[in-house]
Scaffold this motif. Structure first.
Motif, PDB file in Angstrom:
ATOM      1  N   ARG A   1     -16.999   1.744  27.681  1.00  0.00           N
ATOM      2  CA  ARG A   1     -17.363   0.562  26.887  1.00  0.00           C
ATOM      3  C   ARG A   1     -16.757  -0.724  27.425  1.00  0.00           C
ATOM      4  O   ARG A   1     -17.411  -1.747  27.526  1.00  0.00           O
ATOM      5  CB  ARG A   1     -16.957   0.777  25.423  1.00  0.00           C
ATOM      6  CG  ARG A   1     -17.231  -0.413  24.506  1.00  0.00           C
ATOM      7  CD  ARG A   1     -16.864  -0.107  23.051  1.00  0.00           C
ATOM      8  NE  ARG A   1     -15.527   0.401  22.872  1.00  0.00           N
ATOM      9  CZ  ARG A   1     -14.444  -0.351  22.702  1.00  0.00           C
ATOM     10  NH1 ARG A   1     -14.534  -1.673  22.687  1.00  0.00           N
ATOM     11  NH2 ARG A   1     -13.264   0.198  22.529  1.00  0.00           N
ATOM     12  N   THR A   2     -15.461  -0.695  27.785  1.00  0.00           N
ATOM     13  CA  THR A   2     -14.757  -1.930  28.159  1.00  0.00           C
ATOM     14  C   THR A   2     -14.447  -2.039  29.644  1.00  0.00           C
ATOM     15  O   THR A   2     -14.072  -3.106  30.111  1.00  0.00           O
ATOM     16  CB  THR A   2     -13.426  -2.028  27.399  1.00  0.00           C
ATOM     17  OG1 THR A   2     -12.601  -0.918  27.803  1.00  0.00           O
ATOM     18  CG2 THR A   2     -13.632  -2.020  25.898  1.00  0.00           C
ATOM     19  N   GLY A   3     -14.536  -0.928  30.349  1.00  0.00           N
ATOM     20  CA  GLY A   3     -14.176  -0.939  31.757  1.00  0.00           C
ATOM     21  C   GLY A   3     -12.681  -0.786  32.013  1.00  0.00           C
ATOM     22  O   GLY A   3     -12.238  -0.849  33.148  1.00  0.00           O
ATOM     23  N   GLU A   4     -11.887  -0.591  30.952  1.00  0.00           N
ATOM     24  CA  GLU A   4     -10.451  -0.406  31.123  1.00  0.00           C
ATOM     25  C   GLU A   4     -10.197   0.849  31.943  1.00  0.00           C
ATOM     26  O   GLU A   4     -10.966   1.803  31.893  1.00  0.00           O
ATOM     27  CB  GLU A   4      -9.763  -0.306  29.768  1.00  0.00           C
ATOM     28  CG  GLU A   4      -9.831  -1.585  28.957  1.00  0.00           C
ATOM     29  CD  GLU A   4      -9.412  -1.387  27.521  1.00  0.00           C
ATOM     30  OE1 GLU A   4      -8.608  -2.191  27.052  1.00  0.00           O
ATOM     31  OE2 GLU A   4      -9.913  -0.443  26.877  1.00  0.00           O
ATOM     32  N   GLU A   5      -9.071   0.819  32.668  1.00  0.00           N
ATOM     33  CA  GLU A   5      -8.753   1.925  33.542  1.00  0.00           C
ATOM     34  C   GLU A   5      -7.384   2.529  33.217  1.00  0.00           C
ATOM     35  O   GLU A   5      -6.519   1.878  32.647  1.00  0.00           O
ATOM     36  CB  GLU A   5      -8.747   1.460  35.000  1.00  0.00           C
ATOM     37  CG  GLU A   5     -10.086   0.980  35.496  1.00  0.00           C
ATOM     38  CD  GLU A   5     -10.065   0.571  36.954  1.00  0.00           C
ATOM     39  OE1 GLU A   5      -9.121   0.941  37.687  1.00  0.00           O
ATOM     40  OE2 GLU A   5     -10.999  -0.129  37.367  1.00  0.00           O
ATOM     41  N   ASP A   6      -7.246   3.779  33.605  1.00  0.00           N
ATOM     42  CA  ASP A   6      -6.011   4.541  33.537  1.00  0.00           C
ATOM     43  C   ASP A   6      -5.387   4.516  32.145  1.00  0.00           C
ATOM     44  O   ASP A   6      -6.065   4.784  31.177  1.00  0.00           O
ATOM     45  CB  ASP A   6      -5.057   4.095  34.644  1.00  0.00           C
ATOM     46  CG  ASP A   6      -5.690   4.305  36.025  1.00  0.00           C
ATOM     47  OD1 ASP A   6      -6.476   5.250  36.162  1.00  0.00           O
ATOM     48  OD2 ASP A   6      -5.400   3.523  36.950  1.00  0.00           O
ATOM     49  N   GLU A   7      -4.080   4.190  32.018  1.00  0.00           N
ATOM     50  CA  GLU A   7      -3.418   4.251  30.713  1.00  0.00           C
ATOM     51  C   GLU A   7      -4.085   3.369  29.662  1.00  0.00           C
ATOM     52  O   GLU A   7      -4.134   3.719  28.492  1.00  0.00           O
ATOM     53  CB  GLU A   7      -1.933   3.901  30.832  1.00  0.00           C
ATOM     54  CG  GLU A   7      -1.068   5.044  31.341  1.00  0.00           C
ATOM     55  CD  GLU A   7      -1.120   5.181  32.864  1.00  0.00           C
ATOM     56  OE1 GLU A   7      -1.677   4.273  33.535  1.00  0.00           O
ATOM     57  OE2 GLU A   7      -0.622   6.192  33.365  1.00  0.00           O
ATOM     58  N   LEU A   8      -4.615   2.211  30.079  1.00  0.00           N
ATOM     59  CA  LEU A   8      -5.313   1.338  29.119  1.00  0.00           C
ATOM     60  C   LEU A   8      -6.561   2.019  28.551  1.00  0.00           C
ATOM     61  O   LEU A   8      -6.932   1.788  27.411  1.00  0.00           O
ATOM     62  CB  LEU A   8      -5.698   0.015  29.773  1.00  0.00           C
ATOM     63  CG  LEU A   8      -4.544  -0.904  30.157  1.00  0.00           C
ATOM     64  CD1 LEU A   8      -5.075  -2.130  30.906  1.00  0.00           C
ATOM     65  CD2 LEU A   8      -3.761  -1.324  28.927  1.00  0.00           C
ATOM     66  N   ALA A   9      -7.182   2.863  29.335  1.00  0.00           N
ATOM     67  CA  ALA A   9      -8.375   3.580  28.883  1.00  0.00           C
ATOM     68  C   ALA A   9      -8.040   4.698  27.909  1.00  0.00           C
ATOM     69  O   ALA A   9      -8.914   5.176  27.186  1.00  0.00           O
ATOM     70  CB  ALA A   9      -9.136   4.153  30.078  1.00  0.00           C
ATOM     71  N   LEU A  10      -6.785   5.104  27.848  1.00  0.00           N
ATOM     72  CA  LEU A  10      -6.381   6.208  26.970  1.00  0.00           C
ATOM     73  C   LEU A  10      -6.053   5.744  25.559  1.00  0.00           C
ATOM     74  O   LEU A  10      -5.978   6.555  24.652  1.00  0.00           O
ATOM     75  CB  LEU A  10      -5.162   6.936  27.552  1.00  0.00           C
ATOM     76  CG  LEU A  10      -5.341   7.559  28.922  1.00  0.00           C
ATOM     77  CD1 LEU A  10      -4.061   8.277  29.335  1.00  0.00           C
ATOM     78  CD2 LEU A  10      -6.531   8.491  28.959  1.00  0.00           C
ATOM     79  N   LYS A  11      -5.829   4.467  25.351  1.00  0.00           N
ATOM     80  CA  LYS A  11      -5.415   3.952  24.047  1.00  0.00           C
ATOM     81  C   LYS A  11      -6.592   3.763  23.123  1.00  0.00           C
ATOM     82  O   LYS A  11      -7.681   3.557  23.476  1.00  0.00           O
ATOM     83  CB  LYS A  11      -4.650   2.645  24.217  1.00  0.00           C
ATOM     84  CG  LYS A  11      -3.367   2.857  24.960  1.00  0.00           C
ATOM     85  CD  LYS A  11      -2.620   1.570  25.137  1.00  0.00           C
ATOM     86  CE  LYS A  11      -1.357   1.854  25.950  1.00  0.00           C
ATOM     87  NZ  LYS A  11      -0.517   0.754  26.116  1.00  0.00           N
TER      88      LYS A  11
END
Length: 113
Positions: free
Chosen positions: A103-113
């Motif tokens: 949805r947002t394109g966040e990666e790694d740890e940011l994508a896990l929140k």
């Protein structure tokens, strides 16, 4: 990041989920699976006849966590899934190279929140 794959008894899902929430692990994927291990299946009686069931219904949990959370998550699963009986399950831990939130394109740890 770590991928925790846990195979547990279906009736232990609620206690495992509660134990994981206590250690701030709130996301997981749950799949219904069938298999056997040391248990080798079970024998059950249906309408007076004995049947051997080779594959036993289990649940597979897939949980991706940041490094600081994985040991607490494993301990939570072990304590909540434990009954002391054969067939309690297994836990496997693998490394995760990348994670993306679509949805947002966040990666790694940011994508896990």
């Amino acid at each position: 990041m770590k991928l925790i794959m846990a195979i547990i008894q279906p009736e232990r899902l609620a206690p495992v989920r509660a134990a994981l929430a206590e250690v701030e692990v709130t996301a997981m994927t749950v799949s219904e699976v069938r298999g056997f291990g040391q248990q080798g299946g079970i024998t059950t009686t249906y309408r007076g006849a004995d049947y051997h069931v080779d594959y036993i219904d289990k649940l597979k949990l897939d949980i991706v966590v940041s490094e600081p959370f994985y040991e607490a998550a494993i301990e939570a699963i072990k304590s909540a899934a434990h009954t002391g009986n054969i067939g309690d399950g297994k836990i496997f831990v693998l490394g995760v190279e990348k994670a993306y939130r679509i949805r947002t394109g966040e990666e790694d740890e940011l994508a896990l929140k």
